[in-house]
Write a protein that holds these residues in place. Structure first.
Motif, PDB file in Angstrom:
ATOM      1  N   LEU A 161       0.818  -1.200   0.000  1.00  0.00           N
ATOM      2  CA  LEU A 161       0.000   0.000   0.000  1.00  0.00           C
ATOM      3  C   LEU A 161       0.856   1.255   0.000  1.00  0.00           C
ATOM      4  CD1 LEU A 161      -2.482  -1.070   2.832  1.00  0.00           C
ATOM      5  CD2 LEU A 161      -2.774  -1.404   0.370  1.00  0.00           C
ATOM      6  N   ARG A 162       0.325   2.298  -0.635  1.00  0.00           N
ATOM      7  CA  ARG A 162       0.897   3.642  -0.527  1.00  0.00           C
ATOM      8  C   ARG A 162      -0.163   4.521   0.130  1.00  0.00           C
ATOM      9  NH1 ARG A 162       2.394   4.880  -5.573  1.00  0.00           N
ATOM     10  NH2 ARG A 162       4.630   4.587  -5.297  1.00  0.00           N
ATOM     11  N   ALA A 163       0.117   4.945   1.355  1.00  0.00           N
ATOM     12  CA  ALA A 163      -0.871   5.671   2.141  1.00  0.00           C
ATOM     13  C   ALA A 163      -0.370   7.073   2.452  1.00  0.00           C
ATOM     14  CB  ALA A 163      -1.155   4.923   3.443  1.00  0.00           C
ATOM     15  N   PRO A 164      -1.276   8.018   2.723  1.00  0.00           N
ATOM     16  CA  PRO A 164      -0.846   9.352   3.160  1.00  0.00           C
ATOM     17  C   PRO A 164       0.019   9.248   4.410  1.00  0.00           C
ATOM     18  CG  PRO A 164      -3.181   9.353   2.609  1.00  0.00           C
ATOM     19  CD  PRO A 164      -2.737   7.926   2.563  1.00  0.00           C
ATOM     20  N   ALA A 165       1.022  10.095   4.499  1.00  0.00           N
ATOM     21  CA  ALA A 165       1.976  10.010   5.609  1.00  0.00           C
ATOM     22  C   ALA A 165       1.306  10.195   6.961  1.00  0.00           C
ATOM     23  CB  ALA A 165       3.085  11.047   5.409  1.00  0.00           C
ATOM     24  N   GLU A 166       0.223  10.968   7.001  1.00  0.00           N
ATOM     25  CA  GLU A 166      -0.433  11.206   8.293  1.00  0.00           C
ATOM     26  C   GLU A 166      -1.263  10.011   8.748  1.00  0.00           C
ATOM     27  OE1 GLU A 166      -3.022  12.939   5.006  1.00  0.00           O
ATOM     28  OE2 GLU A 166      -0.886  12.919   5.571  1.00  0.00           O
ATOM     29  N   LEU A 167      -1.440   9.020   7.901  1.00  0.00           N
ATOM     30  CA  LEU A 167      -2.231   7.837   8.237  1.00  0.00           C
ATOM     31  C   LEU A 167      -1.320   6.791   8.874  1.00  0.00           C
ATOM     32  CD1 LEU A 167      -5.237   7.110   7.864  1.00  0.00           C
ATOM     33  CD2 LEU A 167      -4.568   5.816   5.838  1.00  0.00           C
ATOM     34  N   SER A 168      -1.601   6.386  10.097  1.00  0.00           N
ATOM     35  CA  SER A 168      -0.770   5.413  10.803  1.00  0.00           C
ATOM     36  C   SER A 168      -1.216   3.992  10.493  1.00  0.00           C
ATOM     37  CB  SER A 168      -0.839   5.651  12.317  1.00  0.00           C
ATOM     38  OG  SER A 168      -2.148   5.352  12.789  1.00  0.00           O
ATOM     39  N   GLY A 169      -0.366   3.036  10.865  1.00  0.00           N
ATOM     40  CA  GLY A 169      -0.723   1.636  10.675  1.00  0.00           C
ATOM     41  C   GLY A 169      -1.948   1.248  11.472  1.00  0.00           C
ATOM     42  N   THR A 170      -2.115   1.846  12.664  1.00  0.00           N
ATOM     43  CA  THR A 170      -3.299   1.555  13.478  1.00  0.00           C
ATOM     44  C   THR A 170      -4.562   2.043  12.788  1.00  0.00           C
ATOM     45  OG1 THR A 170      -1.954   1.754  15.483  1.00  0.00           O
ATOM     46  CG2 THR A 170      -4.341   1.888  15.741  1.00  0.00           C
ATOM     47  N   ASP A 171      -4.504   3.206  12.146  1.00  0.00           N
ATOM     48  CA  ASP A 171      -5.671   3.719  11.424  1.00  0.00           C
ATOM     49  C   ASP A 171      -6.073   2.771  10.303  1.00  0.00           C
ATOM     50  OD1 ASP A 171      -5.675   5.949  13.040  1.00  0.00           O
ATOM     51  OD2 ASP A 171      -4.390   7.100  11.688  1.00  0.00           O
ATOM     52  N   ILE A 172      -5.084   2.281   9.562  1.00  0.00           N
ATOM     53  CA  ILE A 172      -5.385   1.357   8.463  1.00  0.00           C
ATOM     54  C   ILE A 172      -5.976   0.062   9.006  1.00  0.00           C
ATOM     55  CG2 ILE A 172      -4.379   0.052   6.556  1.00  0.00           C
ATOM     56  CD1 ILE A 172      -2.272   2.217   6.279  1.00  0.00           C
ATOM     57  N   THR A 173      -5.412  -0.457  10.096  1.00  0.00           N
ATOM     58  CA  THR A 173      -5.902  -1.702  10.677  1.00  0.00           C
ATOM     59  C   THR A 173      -7.351  -1.568  11.135  1.00  0.00           C
ATOM     60  OG1 THR A 173      -3.658  -2.264  11.403  1.00  0.00           O
ATOM     61  CG2 THR A 173      -5.475  -3.411  12.478  1.00  0.00           C
ATOM     62  N   ARG A 174      -7.696  -0.443  11.758  1.00  0.00           N
ATOM     63  CA  ARG A 174      -9.072  -0.242  12.197  1.00  0.00           C
ATOM     64  C   ARG A 174     -10.034  -0.184  11.019  1.00  0.00           C
ATOM     65  NH1 ARG A 174      -7.858   4.502  16.723  1.00  0.00           N
ATOM     66  NH2 ARG A 174      -6.995   3.102  18.348  1.00  0.00           N
ATOM     67  N   SER A 175      -9.629   0.477   9.945  1.00  0.00           N
ATOM     68  CA  SER A 175     -10.491   0.530   8.767  1.00  0.00           C
ATOM     69  C   SER A 175     -10.704  -0.857   8.170  1.00  0.00           C
ATOM     70  CB  SER A 175      -9.876   1.479   7.723  1.00  0.00           C
ATOM     71  OG  SER A 175      -9.759   2.793   8.220  1.00  0.00           O
ATOM     72  N   ILE A 176      -9.632  -1.651   8.128  1.00  0.00           N
ATOM     73  CA  ILE A 176      -9.744  -3.006   7.592  1.00  0.00           C
ATOM     74  C   ILE A 176     -10.662  -3.849   8.468  1.00  0.00           C
ATOM     75  CG2 ILE A 176      -8.438  -5.126   7.167  1.00  0.00           C
ATOM     76  CD1 ILE A 176      -8.106  -3.028   5.013  1.00  0.00           C
ATOM     77  N   ALA A 177     -10.593  -3.672   9.779  1.00  0.00           N
ATOM     78  CA  ALA A 177     -11.457  -4.434  10.686  1.00  0.00           C
ATOM     79  C   ALA A 177     -12.921  -4.105  10.433  1.00  0.00           C
ATOM     80  CB  ALA A 177     -11.075  -4.139  12.135  1.00  0.00           C
ATOM     81  N   ARG A 178     -13.248  -2.834  10.177  1.00  0.00           N
ATOM     82  CA  ARG A 178     -14.634  -2.472   9.879  1.00  0.00           C
ATOM     83  C   ARG A 178     -15.131  -3.115   8.599  1.00  0.00           C
ATOM     84  NH1 ARG A 178     -12.979   2.777  11.270  1.00  0.00           N
ATOM     85  NH2 ARG A 178     -13.102   3.386   9.082  1.00  0.00           N
ATOM     86  N   ALA A 179     -14.197  -3.398   7.665  1.00  0.00           N
ATOM     87  CA  ALA A 179     -14.582  -4.019   6.384  1.00  0.00           C
ATOM     88  C   ALA A 179     -14.606  -5.538   6.455  1.00  0.00           C
ATOM     89  CB  ALA A 179     -13.632  -3.560   5.286  1.00  0.00           C
TER      90      ALA A 179
END
Length: 492
Positions: A161-179
């Motif tokens: 993945l290429r994510a915005p620098a302000e987005l942390s790994g925890t933020d991505i993990t939480r979004s994936i959990a909701r999906a």
């Protein structure tokens, strides 16, 4: 994205755009006016004396008409409505994540991004992967590559993945959990991960085919951070004299047990790969087994290139890779070494030194460099040994050839190999009284850690703390006929 039905009705009818009637009337009036003017001009030019003047007036009238049409088109744009006029509503989870942050790209500013490697498990159902892609897109995350690892009760999806620098790994993990993603694992990636999986695997297979010592390194590059151990075939059948106490082998084509892989090695040994932080998938097991099978079919092999060095007194020596074919020459060197020299090297009974040679010279367990004289006699050995997550270096130089800089040259080449293999550190086990080995390690110019236990000295050189390529005594780009200078280093 949802849109109000009334808004759609205003803009479309039966799937086609709706035009205003006033625009149609104006365009139709302009058409009739143009036809009437053309007819009048034609009659006057054909029957009147002022034909040229009328032609010029007609041209002016046509230009005026074109200008009016251009002004009208710009004033009443035919383009679709702007995004803010569509009546669209924000996503359902926008209220949970807070107000949207304007994208830097929208203001012309460069976008700072971070690369991530992520692995998550989803249900084997249609639309499960699409749900992950949707939540990633909502957070401004770009999917660079995707691999699917089928399981019996689901699918493991591996993303780059290429994510915005302000987005942390925890933020991505939480979004994936909701999906619907479970067991999500994520870590930072770098530019090397941009290589697609087939290309990377082919490169590892090529390295393995050229050098048998590359197999453990290829497995580590293939499977990520893991611990690789090899149990020789002889040790499998002897475990405190009790068959029941013998370690478990790898029957058949190997064993996949969660975070542990067991594979049958090329020489009958069992290769154990452990990765506690992430279970292996059947796809990874099949790839690892294919690499081991390739190594088995090709048999023992090492590169045969060599370096020619000139000692200060003018003698020429060669440094090249060694393997089990050099066991007898190495034993002959043992016979010429003093008991003191062998004791400093093997830390045990001198009579047992010959027993270690087959293991030390096998490319399955590391890399060995041999120093030969012009007559072909081995006078020095340097070993780089794979020891699980760590890497050991060891030197042995015949008594009559010590204090000539040979040990420093061997050690520099071994450390260079370790750097090329991606090792973070190397360690040497010696005795506290072995000032020669201590001087050789200090001559590397690397950060060193010392640990002394009951007269045994362990010296660890950290390879990731400084750019060693410019500080090692050996540089692979140098000329083949280098001269060994006086480095003040002693060999054991």
């Amino acid at each position: 994205m949802r849109t109000d039905l009334s808004d759609v009705t205003r803009r479309t009818k039966h799937g086609r755009p709706v035009h205003h009637w006033r625009r149609d009337v104006v365009e139709l009036a302009a058409l009739f006016t143009a036809v009437a003017v053309a007819d009048v001009v034609a009659n006057m030019v054909g029957h009147g004396p002022d034909g040229p003047v009328l032609l010029v007036m007609s041209a002016v009238a046509l230009l005026a008409t074109v200008g009016f049409h251009t002004w009208w088109a710009r004033r009443h744009n035919h383009a679709p409505p702007a995004a803010h006029d569509t009546g669209a509503r924000p996503p359902a989870d926008a209220e949970q994540t807070g107000p949207a942050t304007p994208s830097p790209a929208a203001h012309g500013a460069p976008r700072t991004t971070t690369l991530w490697r992520m692995r998550t498990t989803v249900r084997d159902e249609p639309g499960s992967l699409a749900a992950l892609c949707v939540v990633l897109a909502e957070r401004g995350v770009d999917i660079l590559s995707l691999q699917a690892h089928p399981l019996a009760d689901g699918t493991v999806d591996e993303f780059l993945l290429r994510a915005p620098a302000e987005l942390s790994g925890t933020d991505i993990t939480r979004s994936i959990a909701r999906a619907g993603g479970t067991g999500t694992w994520i870590e930072r990636a770098d530019a090397h991960d941009l290589v697609d999986a087939p290309t990377r695997i082919l490169g590892l297979a090529t390295r393995t085919a050229l050098d048998a010592a590359e197999l453990p390194l290829a497995l580590r590059h293939l499977l990520g951070r893991c611990t690789i151990r090899s149990l020789p075939a002889a040790a499998r059948s002897v475990a405190r004299g009790d068959e029941a106490a013998a370690p478990e082998g790898a029957p058949g084509d190997g064993v996949l047990d969660g975070t542990v892989l067991r594979l049958n090695g090329p020489e009958g040994e069992v290769i154990t790969v452990e990765r506690p932080y992430l279970p292996f998938t059947p796809t990874e097991f099949a790839r690892a087994r294919a690499l081991v099978e390739l190594d088995t079919r090709l048999g023992p092999r090492i590169p045969r290139s060599q370096d020619v060095l000139t000692l200060p007194e003018g003698n020429s020596i060669t440094v090249r890779r060694a393997d089990t074919a050099d066991v007898e020459s190495a034993k002959a060197m043992h016979e010429r070494c003093s008991p003191r020299t062998l004791d400093l090297r093997y830390h045990g009974p001198v009579r047992d030194a010959d027993r270690y040679l087959h293991h030390l010279l096998s490319p399955r367990f590391g890399r060995t460099l041999a120093v030969r004289t012009a007559s072909g006699r081995i006078v020095g050995l340097g070993h780089l040994l794979w020891d699980g997550d760590e890497t050991e270096v060891a030197l042995l130089v015949e008594d009559d050839w010590q204090r000539r800089g040979i040990g420093g040259q061997l050690l520099g080449r071994l450390v260079t190999m370790a750097v090329e293999a991606g090792c973070e550190s190397v360690y040497a086990v010696t005795q506290a009284s072995n000032t020669g080995m201590v001087a050789a390690m200090r001559g590397l110019g690397l950060p060193l850690d010392y640990q002394i236990e009951e007269g045994t000295l362990v010296i660890t050189a950290r390879l990731d703390a400084t750019p060693v390529s410019s500080r090692l005594p050996y540089d692979s780009t140098r000329h083949r006929d280098d001269r060994v200078g006086h480095r003040g280093q002693a060999e054991r």
